[in-house]
Design an enzyme around this catalytic site. Structure first.
Site, PDB file in Angstrom:
ATOM      1  CG  ASP A 114      -1.647   1.258   1.451  1.00 44.03           C
ATOM      2  OD1 ASP A 114      -2.410   1.643   0.558  1.00 44.03           O
ATOM      3  OD2 ASP A 114      -1.440   1.889   2.512  1.00 44.03           O
TER       4      ASP A 114
ATOM      5  CG  ASP B 100      -1.218   7.595   0.219  1.00 43.98           C
ATOM      6  OD1 ASP B 100      -0.127   8.105  -0.060  1.00 43.98           O
ATOM      7  OD2 ASP B 100      -2.182   7.587  -0.566  1.00 43.98           O
TER       8      ASP B 100
END
Length: 216
Positions: A45, A47
């Protein structure tokens, strides 16, 4: 033809730069350092996992790696794993981000952390019913196809339950690295939890993602 960031256009370009296509944005692979074999993959992922979470960030100047990210990512590359990023970017659908801004932030992440084999980005909003927005499996499956690695040999590292859900739905393994934004129930349901990105990478390199609590 290349974009303003020097990248080739993505495979799936939404009409007029919008997010109306039901497909994710798949950005072409960067060259693999040293010709590393596609033996296994780690998908991050973006952020809150690789870089500090700045909501709807379209400014490369605001990109900051999380503590330990540079060394952690480098350790995986040195071990011969191929790497990718799977990221929900609903700011596009909300009119807060453009494709060019998304690409510019991606380029800055690679400036700081090195190249990733693929970027799979969902530009859709939560109500659009696409198959790519995490926790749906579309981004993970698309990234695995692009890297040439089966989901069963892929680990997804993220900071919220949607990352874990997407990995499970795709048949990949997951490691949760909680942040203050992670809900307690997401931690309880995760299966494998690491205190930070360094600990998560240690689990990958040890071959132990499954039902662990590393460094907690």
């Amino acid at each position: 033809m290349t974009s303003a960031t020097g990248r080739a256009p993505a495979v799936a370009r939404p009409p007029h730069g919008g997010a109306r296509s039901a497909e994710p944005w798949i950005f072409p692979a960067s060259p693999r350092p040293g010709g590393a074999p596609a033996a296994a993959a780690v998908l991050f992922d973006r952020d809150g996992t690789l870089v500090e979470d700045v909501p709807y960030n379209g400014d490369p100047a605001l990109v900051r790696p999380v503590p330990g990210a540079v060394r952690a990512v480098a350790a995986l590359r040195a071990a011969g794993l191929v790497l990718g990023v799977v990221s929900n970017q609903s700011g596009v659908a909300r009119g807060l981000l453009t494709r060019r801004q998304v690409e510019a932030v991606q380029a800055r992440v690679e400036d700081l952390l090195g190249p990733f084999g693929i970027w799979a980005v969902c530009p859709h909003g939560p109500s659009e019913g696409c198959g790519c927005r995490k926790p749906a499996p579309g981004l993970v499956l698309a990234a695995c196809r692009g890297l040439g690695v089966p989901p069963a040999r892929t680990v997804v590292i993220g900071d919220i339950g949607a990352d874990v859900g997407a990995a499970r739905a795709a048949g990949a393994r997951a490691i949760l690295v909680p942040t203050p934004a992670t809900r307690p129930e997401e931690v309880a349901d995760a299966g494998t939890v690491a205190a930070d990105l360094t600990a998560a990478v240690r689990l990958v390199l040890d071959g132990r993602p499954g039902t662990d609590r590393e460094g907690t």
